[in-house]
Every structure is written in structure tokens, then in C-alpha cells.
Design a protein around this motif. Structure first.
Motif, PDB file in Angstrom:
ATOM      1  N   PRO A  87      -7.215  -0.899  -4.797  1.00  0.00           N
ATOM      2  CA  PRO A  87      -7.882  -1.302  -3.551  1.00  0.00           C
ATOM      3  C   PRO A  87      -9.400  -1.210  -3.679  1.00  0.00           C
ATOM      4  N   GLU A  88     -10.087  -2.093  -2.964  1.00  0.00           N
ATOM      5  CA  GLU A  88     -11.549  -2.127  -2.965  1.00  0.00           C
ATOM      6  C   GLU A  88     -12.048  -2.103  -1.522  1.00  0.00           C
ATOM      7  N   GLN A  89     -12.985  -1.203  -1.227  1.00  0.00           N
ATOM      8  CA  GLN A  89     -13.520  -1.115   0.122  1.00  0.00           C
ATOM      9  C   GLN A  89     -14.491  -2.258   0.374  1.00  0.00           C
ATOM     10  N   SER A 136      -7.939   0.573   6.589  1.00  0.00           N
ATOM     11  CA  SER A 136      -7.418   1.806   6.008  1.00  0.00           C
ATOM     12  C   SER A 136      -8.387   2.951   6.247  1.00  0.00           C
ATOM     13  N   THR A 190       0.851  -1.194   0.000  1.00  0.00           N
ATOM     14  CA  THR A 190       0.000   0.000   0.000  1.00  0.00           C
ATOM     15  C   THR A 190       0.882   1.238   0.000  1.00  0.00           C
ATOM     16  N   TYR A 243      -6.202  -8.314   2.926  1.00  0.00           N
ATOM     17  CA  TYR A 243      -7.216  -7.480   3.567  1.00  0.00           C
ATOM     18  C   TYR A 243      -6.508  -6.645   4.633  1.00  0.00           C
ATOM     19  N   GLY A 296     -10.927   5.884   2.993  1.00  0.00           N
ATOM     20  CA  GLY A 296     -12.317   6.232   2.714  1.00  0.00           C
ATOM     21  C   GLY A 296     -12.901   7.208   3.714  1.00  0.00           C
ATOM     22  N   TRP A 332     -10.465  -3.016   3.787  1.00  0.00           N
ATOM     23  CA  TRP A 332     -10.195  -2.905   2.360  1.00  0.00           C
ATOM     24  C   TRP A 332      -9.485  -4.176   1.898  1.00  0.00           C
ATOM     25  N   ARG A 333      -9.457  -4.385   0.584  1.00  0.00           N
ATOM     26  CA  ARG A 333      -8.737  -5.534   0.042  1.00  0.00           C
ATOM     27  C   ARG A 333      -8.177  -5.202  -1.338  1.00  0.00           C
ATOM     28  N   LYS A 334      -7.178  -5.958  -1.733  1.00  0.00           N
ATOM     29  CA  LYS A 334      -6.614  -5.837  -3.073  1.00  0.00           C
ATOM     30  C   LYS A 334      -5.809  -7.093  -3.368  1.00  0.00           C
ATOM     31  N   ASP A 381      -2.621   2.714   6.990  1.00  0.00           N
ATOM     32  CA  ASP A 381      -2.975   1.357   6.564  1.00  0.00           C
ATOM     33  C   ASP A 381      -2.453   0.408   7.638  1.00  0.00           C
TER      34      ASP A 381
END
Length: 606
Positions: free
Chosen positions: A265-267, A247, A225, A244, A250, A256-258, A231
Motif C-alpha cells: 500500500p502507498e499513502q 485507512s 487489505t 483507492y 498511518g 491509500w492505494r495499491k 480500511d
């Protein structure tokens, strides 16, 4: 006489803490559960509550204690087979690592160092417990850190056998919340090694934490990240293809994950206002965490997390009346005008006692925390900050106007009211000399003044003109006449209220804040400066971990400017009287700079 009064004050600090006489429901829901860790099979969750380690079914229900009082235990971690739980406890002073059967039983101590040791995970084979510690493995290095006030900053990962033995250093780099993936690679949270509040929210700087990936086979570290905010708490997906973590990118801490392929990254969760804390995962990818005091679970492929209801059936003798000596737990104090009594903060409550009294009176009695007490000029009002409404607001407790008694510690009626309420956090209230206004800090940096008669509030200094490095590092004090001086209604610095003649001594070793102070001294025209030129090093720096025992260096992170835009760094301060200390004269026991300063002072006093 001083020893006798000190002893009286210690005796007066024996406080009566009374519990509620109302009969509670049989099994009330427990809240403020911390450090949840879900078991590898996803069936149970271990957590910390009231200083003990507990376990509960992942679906919720009645929790069972794993440890007992009165020692404080935190950071539970499951072994890969789910048969053991490692945790930290202060049984012997500092936190040490202990291990116990997950179903309860004999507890074994694993670490014996004077630093705080806190478990993070087990090795994949379950044979070792991985923990973080500020030990450096070198007594000389530990001693050097202690001298410079740096002990506790460098949290490195260590491993100790689950059967006990000598710990080994796992990585030479700082690392927090370390966890192993299915293929043996390691995710961890870097530790910038700065003096910072762990629970600070909305921290955005180069000193914030990031998530890293380490491959033991290649010794390669890769940053996962790159967000400039926080984070934290990395964990693996079930198949090891994703990470996961928690963070603030947002707005609030959420999950979050990626993918490890550097995808975007995706919330995952969308909790509002309060931060998500303490993320953990089971082998099948079930997530568990804490939010707003409760435990939450997010099952694999589930769209929404579910709140877990936990009940505690353990009784406590702390709910009855008890006497406690809080002399060593006093965190703040304020002296009433004339010195007739003091108000102090202990265990988050405000108390008052007289110097010549054996009586200590509790002023506040809330489940929330109070802080920053200050007396009015007549000593009949006490202002402070309280978190009772959910955010920090300013409250006042006062005596009735007709009462002849003028001590809070006396048996006199007291009245409490809210003075300033705001969605922001308000701290450090201070009455003006007439008691008609209070100054306070809004969100730790914005200086405001409230008129207590009209209720109007004005900004005395904008928040972007002040920097708060640590919680509580700014204090307020009115000028003696309560009027504006040099454009400021309220002053924090002695420079704005010092009226007697003064001389400032400086030399080439006056660096960092030793060069900031002379610059302000000269800009304010407080007095003459005698000595050498300063090198101009007014920056905030952070310490870099030692390369070897006794060797360290610092990296500048923050510069400072005056209101006119002048940078402190590289701004030499030319003394009014330039005097170099001749080494030969110093060897004779003389101090030419001090001699010149005394001469200049005597001339001012003529």
C-alpha cells in the motif's frame, strides 16, 4: 399524580431556540459537508448538508439544492451517465432509496422496507441502484433478529430498478460501500456485524473492516487489505488496475492505494488530526472526499489535494425564534439532591426544570455538544462534559454563593468555568460527596480524580484495566463517604457499596455475564451463593449471520481476567450451598434452590 407530573414535564420541555441577531455575510462558506460523491465526468459534486442533498461545481462555488426540508437526506450516488442521483431519505420514517434528475425535478421512491436502505452505487448499465439494507428476505428471520436485538447488523447489498420494482439480493454476504470496476468486478468493504460505533477512530481488532474484491463471473471473493485496523470506502482507479481506499494504518484516516497484484500500500494524502471521510471518484480518476468539515478534490497526477469552497444561499426560518417540543429527544438526565429539579440533555444542550415547575431553563448554549450532567451534593453546581474547545473537556456551571435561590431553573445568575482541560477526551464527571473533587474518564477508560482546590489530578485506575465497548457504557459513582474502599477511590459496581445481607442464586444456565457476576460476587465476599455450578463462559462474542432463518451461532472474540490473572472462561463457580432443582419437585410448583436461599438468608438475619 404521576401522569399529571409527566404531562407538566412534557409541557416544560417546550424550548425557545433563538438564532443570532447579527447579520451574516451574504453567501457564507458552508462547512460540515458530508457524503460527497463526484459525478462520473468529474464536473460536479453531490453532498449532504443540513439534511438536504446539494450539488456544486467540482471547482467550488454556489451550491444548488436537490431536495428540501424537513426530511433528512444522505448518501447521494450518481448514475453512470451522470443524469440521475439516488439518495436515502427518511420521508416515511426509516431511510428509503429515492432517485431524482441530477439537475433537479420530480423525485421517485424506489424502496419500501422498514429497514434502513442506503444507496451505494448503480450497476454499470445504470438500470439498477445498488443499496445496503439489513433486510434478510425472510419475515421469520427478521422477527428473530428483532427479538435478539440484532436487527440492523447484517448489511447486505440489494439492487432495485431505477424505474422502481421489487428489489433483488445482489450478494448473500454482508457488504458496504460496494462499487463496480470497469470490467464489472466489485470492490466492497466487509461488515463484521458487531455492535460498534461507525465513527470510532483508531479501532484495532479482528472486528475491523477490510476491503474485498468480488468477481461475479467466478463468484470468487478475495481479500485486498489485511490491516488489523480500519480500511474503508474502496473505489477503483480509472483503468481498474488499482484500488483507492481510506485507512488508519498511518495514524489517521487518509487515502491509500495499491495495485490488485497485492503490491504494498502507498499513502496518497497526508491530512493530520482529523479523519478523511466519504471517498469517491470520477471516471478519469479525480478523487473527492471530506476532511475537517470541507470538501477536497485530488486531480489525476496532482501532487496535493485542493480545498473546495462551497457557499449556500438558501435562507432558513430556523434562524428565527421557534418553540420546539424536545420531550422525545432527551438523551440523558440527572436528578438534583432531594429531587427538587432535574437536568437533562436534549439536542446536545443541557437544560434544567423543576418537577413542579412549568419553566425549563437552558443551561448551555453552544454550537458544540454537551453531555453527562451531574449535580453536586448541595445542588448548587452542575458539572458536565463539553466539546466546545474542540475536544471533550469538563465544565461546571454554578450559582453565586450569596443567592438564596437554589434551583438552576429559577431566574438566578449562573457562572460557567472549565474544570479540566486536556488534549484527550474527558467524560462522565462526578462530584465527591463534599464537592471538593471530581472523578472522570479520560479517553473513555482511564479513571482519574481531580482536586478542585489544588488542581492536581491522579490516576485512580489505568486505562488498560478497563474496556469500553460502546460510547457511554461506563458510569461513575463515589462511595457514600468518598473514601477509598478495596483499593478504589471510585466505584462503578454495586458490589463495592452493598452492605446488607444478600444471597446469590445461580444455575447451570448462568452463562456469559451470568457467570462473570457470580465470580466477582464470590471474590468480593459479598454473600453466599446457592444453586448449581456455573459453566464458566465469561467471554465477549459476536453473532455470525444466519445460515438460514432461525439458525445462528456466536464466535468468542474477547476473554476477561481478574487482577490475579484468573480467566473467567472455564472457571466454574462452586456454590456455597450446592442444590440441584429436581424436575419432579419443579413440576409440583416447588423451587428447591429458592427454598434453600431463603433458609440461608433467614439464618443470616438472626
Amino acid at each position: 399524580m404521576l401522569k399529571r407530573k409527566t404531562a407538566q414535564l412534557a409541557i416544560a420541555a417546550l424550548l425557545s431556540v433563538c438564532g443570532s441577531v447579527a447579520r451574516a455575510e451574504e453567501h457564507p462558506e458552508a462547512l460540515w459537508l458530508r457524503y460527497p460523491a463526484i459525478s462520473p465526468d468529474g464536473g460536479r459534486i453531490a453532498f449532504s448538508y443540513a439534511g438536504q442533498i446539494w450539488t456544486v461545481a467540482a471547482l467550488g462555488g454556489k451550491a444548488s439544492p436537490l431536495t428540501g426540508s424537513p426530511w433528512h437526506a444522505t448518501h447521494p450516488v450518481w448514475s453512470p451517465d451522470g443524469q440521475s442521483i439516488a439518495f436515502a431519505a427518511d420521508r416515511h420514517g426509516q431511510d428509503d432509496v429515492f432517485i431524482a434528475p441530477a439537475g433537479g425535478g420530480a423525485i421517485a421512491r424506489l424502496t419500501y422496507h422498514s429497514a434502513n436502505d442506503r444507496p451505494m452505487s448503480f450497476t454499470p448499465d445504470g438500470k439498477e441502484v445498488v443499496f445496503s439494507s439489513a433486510r434478510l428476505g425472510d419475515p421469520k428471520a427478521d422477527a428473530t433478529n428483532a427479538v435478539y436485538g440484532l436487527s440492523g447488523l447484517y448489511q447486505r447489498p440489494y439492487a432495485v430498478s431505477a424505474m422502481g420494482g421489487r428489489p433483488r439480493q445482489l450478494l448473500p454476504t454482508t457488504a458496504l460501500n460496494l462499487t463496480y470496476g470497469p470490467d464489472g468486478r466489485i470492490l466492497y468493504e466487509d461488515d463484521p456485524s458487531i455492535v460498534e460505533n461507525t465513527w470510532r477512530k483508531h479501532h484495532v481488532s479482528d472486528a475491523s473492516h477490510d476491503i474485498w474484491l468480488y468477481d461475479p463471473n467466478t463468484n470468487h471473493h478475495e481479500e485486498i487489505t489485511g490491516y488489523r485496523g480500519e480500511d474503508r470506502d474502496p473505489i477503483w482507479s480509472a483503468d481498474g488496475s488499482q484500488v483507492y481506499w481510506l485507512s488508519e494504518r498511518g495514524g489517521n484516516f487518509n487515502v491509500w492505494r495499491k495495485g490488485l497484484d497485492q503490491s504494498e500500500p502507498e499513502q496518497v494524502t497526508f491530512h493530520e488530526r482529523w479523519p478523511v471521510r466519504f471517498l469517491s471518484s470520477a471516471s478519469d480518476g479525480t478523487l473527492a472526499y471530506a476532511w475537517n468539515g470541507a470538501l477536497w478534490r485530488l486531480d489525476p497526477d496532482a501532487a496535493e489535494p485542493v480545498r473546495i469552497t462551497v457557499t449556500i444561499s438558501q435562507g432558513s426560518l430556523y434562524d428565527t425564534t421557534s418553540i420546539r417540543d424536545v420531550t422525545g429527544e432527551v438523551t440523558q438526565m440527572a436528578i438534583a439532591p432531594g429531587g427538587r429539579e432535574i437536568a437533562f440533555v436534549a439536542r446536545g444542550e443541557i437544560f434544567a426544570t423543576g418537577w413542579d415547575s412549568k419553566v425549563t431553563r437552558r443551561i448551555t448554549d453552544t454550537v458544540a455538544q454537551e453531555r453527562d450532567p451531574a449535580f453536586s451534593a448541595d445542588g448548587r453546581r452542575l458539572v458536565y462534559a463539553s466539546e466546545g474547545s474542540g475536544s471533550w473537556d469538563i465544565y461546571e456551571t454554578s450559582m453565586n454563593d450569596g443567592d438564596e435561590v437554589d434551583r438552576f431553573s429559577a431566574p438566578v445568575a449562573l457562572n460557567e468555568r472549565a474544570l479540566v482541560k486536556d488534549d484527550a477526551d474527558l467524560f462522565a464527571p462526578a462530584y465527591d460527596p463534599e464537592g471538593k473533587r471530581i472523578a472522570y474518564l479520560r479517553n473513555r477508560t482511564e479513571l482519574r480524580v481531580q482536586d478542585l482546590q489544588t488542581g492536581t489530578s491522579l490516576i485512580a485506575q489505568a486505562g488498560d484495566r478497563t474496556y469500553s465497548y460502546n460510547d457511554g457504557d461506563l458510569a461513575l459513582e463515589w462511595s457514600p463517604d468518598g473514601q477509598a474502599r478495596d483499593g478504589h477511590v471510585v466505584t462503578r459496581y454495586p458490589l463495592a457499596r452493598w452492605t446488607k445481607p444478600s444471597i446469590l442464586l445461580q444455575n447451570a444456565g448462568s452463562y456469559s455475564d451470568g457467570s462473570v457476576f457470580p465470580m466477582l460476587y464470590k471474590k468480593k465476599g459479598v454473600g453466599k451463593i446457592v444453586g448449581d455450578r456455573t459453566p464458566g463462559t465469561g467471554t465477549a462474542v459476536s453473532d455470525v449471520p444466519q445460515l438460514q432463518a432461525g439458525l445462528r451461532y456466536r464466535v468468542p472474540e474477547l476473554g476477561f481476567q481478574l487482577n490475579d490473572g484468573t480467566w473467567f472462561e472455564n472457571s466454574e463457580i462452586e456454590p456455597d450451598i450446592l442444590i440441584h432443582n429436581d424436575p419432579n419437585l419443579v413440576a409440583e410448583g416447588r423451587d428447591p434452590q429458592l427454598e434453600a436461599a431463603v433458609k440461608a438468608m433467614l439464618e443470616q438475619l438472626k
